[in-house]
Design a protein around this motif. Structure first.
Motif, PDB file in Angstrom:
ATOM      1  N   ALA A 247       0.884  -1.129  -0.191  1.00 21.55           N
ATOM      2  CA  ALA A 247       0.062   0.059  -0.020  1.00 21.55           C
ATOM      3  C   ALA A 247       0.894   1.078   0.081  1.00 21.55           C
ATOM      4  CB  ALA A 247      -0.776  -0.161   1.214  1.00 21.55           C
ATOM      5  N   ILE A 248       1.999   1.158   0.746  1.00 20.55           N
ATOM      6  CA  ILE A 248       2.788   2.217   0.959  1.00 20.55           C
ATOM      7  C   ILE A 248       3.440   2.492  -0.265  1.00 20.55           C
ATOM      8  CG2 ILE A 248       5.040   3.239   1.903  1.00 20.55           C
ATOM      9  CD1 ILE A 248       4.318   1.977   4.464  1.00 20.55           C
ATOM     10  N   TYR A 249       3.895   1.783  -1.098  1.00 16.92           N
ATOM     11  CA  TYR A 249       4.881   1.973  -2.380  1.00 16.92           C
ATOM     12  C   TYR A 249       3.768   2.352  -3.342  1.00 16.92           C
ATOM     13  CZ  TYR A 249       9.325   0.559  -0.723  1.00 16.92           C
ATOM     14  OH  TYR A 249      10.619   0.505  -0.333  1.00 16.92           O
ATOM     15  N   THR A 250       2.414   1.575  -3.465  1.00 13.95           N
ATOM     16  CA  THR A 250       1.705   1.901  -4.464  1.00 13.95           C
ATOM     17  C   THR A 250       0.916   3.223  -4.483  1.00 13.95           C
ATOM     18  OG1 THR A 250       0.753  -0.438  -4.471  1.00 13.95           O
ATOM     19  CG2 THR A 250      -0.693   1.234  -5.369  1.00 13.95           C
ATOM     20  N   ILE A 251       0.782   3.734  -3.191  1.00 12.70           N
ATOM     21  CA  ILE A 251       0.083   5.157  -3.073  1.00 12.70           C
ATOM     22  C   ILE A 251       1.151   6.382  -3.174  1.00 12.70           C
ATOM     23  CG2 ILE A 251      -1.127   6.705  -1.494  1.00 12.70           C
ATOM     24  CD1 ILE A 251      -2.286   4.041  -0.133  1.00 12.70           C
ATOM     25  N   TRP A 252       2.408   6.172  -2.731  1.00 10.70           N
ATOM     26  CA  TRP A 252       3.217   7.098  -2.844  1.00 10.70           C
ATOM     27  C   TRP A 252       4.490   7.012  -3.251  1.00 10.70           C
ATOM     28  CZ3 TRP A 252       1.148   6.042   2.499  1.00 10.70           C
ATOM     29  CH2 TRP A 252       0.158   6.924   2.865  1.00 10.70           C
TER      30      TRP A 252
END
Length: 253
Positions: A247-252
């Protein structure tokens, strides 16, 4: 994990460390975002945290945060000095200079090597005081070591034909490859460089084994499926960590 009393304890430690690592982006990134949003009057990125600490944090909490920061720095330096003195004393001095050295002699050599390391560190720290982002600098140059270390660990554990010479070449190669890529490909992001260096170190170890024509050595670590059994709690916690990272890598990213 390597010093744990059992596999289960090592797994618990790894999961706990994984959750702590998830906090790192918040600790590193959020102060910079807040300083930007508040139009902080700072000259470089590393001034964001002290600016926030001085202008926003209340007096009592400010002292607590500063004490925690100092304690963390002292702890990190103490750990590094201990590692430096141990490596020099046990792996260099006792192995190659004086094999019959007494314990008192080894302790004295360890103290001297730690003091010398501090003296060497002082001018280096002064030269690095004008860095824009010290954290990124540390991460980048840690990446000079970690790809080779990872290659050595993985092949040492899981490939029985890996050799000591291959490990030594990978340990040297991780520095050489990183320096060459930083010089020849300065625009390449350092995390991408780390991945490429890791692949090169693995190839070096494989090539070394091929040249030496080694077979499976009797000293190889015997791995059985039972060593990789994990509890349901570990599986769930590991899955949560992976999902949060995605989620962190996908969003930011």
């Amino acid at each position: 994990a390597l010093a744990a009393k059992s596999v289960a304890e090592a797994q618990k430690g790894l999961v706990f460390a994984g959750f702590l690592k998830l906090l790192l982006p918040l600790i590193v990134v959020i102060p910079g975002i807040v300083a930007f949003a508040l139009n902080a009057d700072i000259a470089k990125s590393d001034e964001a945290y002290p600016w926030l600490l001085y202008h926003i944090v209340p007096t009592g909490i400010k002292g607590l945060a500063f004490a925690a920061l100092v304690a963390a720095i002292v702890g990190a330096v103490a750990g590094m000095l201990n590692s430096i003195s141990t490596i020099f004393t046990m792996d260099i001095y006792q192995s190659y200079v004086n094999r019959q050295a007494s314990q008192a002699k080894l302790v004295r050599v360890g103290r001297i090597s730690a003091a010398v390391a501090l003296l060497v560190a002082f001018p280096i720290a002064i030269m690095l005081q004008n860095l824009d982002q010290a954290f990124q600098f540390i991460q980048e140059f840690t990446g000079f070591v970690s790809p080779g270390a990872l290659a050595i660990f993985l092949l040492g554990f899981f490939w029985k034909r890996a050799t000591a010479n291959g490990a030594l070449l990978a340990a040297i190669g991780t520095f050489v490859f990183s320096l060459l890529m930083k010089w020849l490909l300065p625009e390449l992001p350092f995390m991408d460089r780390m991945g490429l260096v890791f692949i090169l170190c693995v190839l070096v170890m494989v090539a070394s084994a091929m040249v030496e024509r080694t077979k499976e050595t009797g000293k190889a670590i015997e791995l059985s499926p039972e060593l990789f059994n994990t509890t349901r709690g570990f599986k769930v916690a590991a899955a949560i960590i992976v999902v949060v990272l995605i989620a962190i890598y996908t969003i930011w990213w």
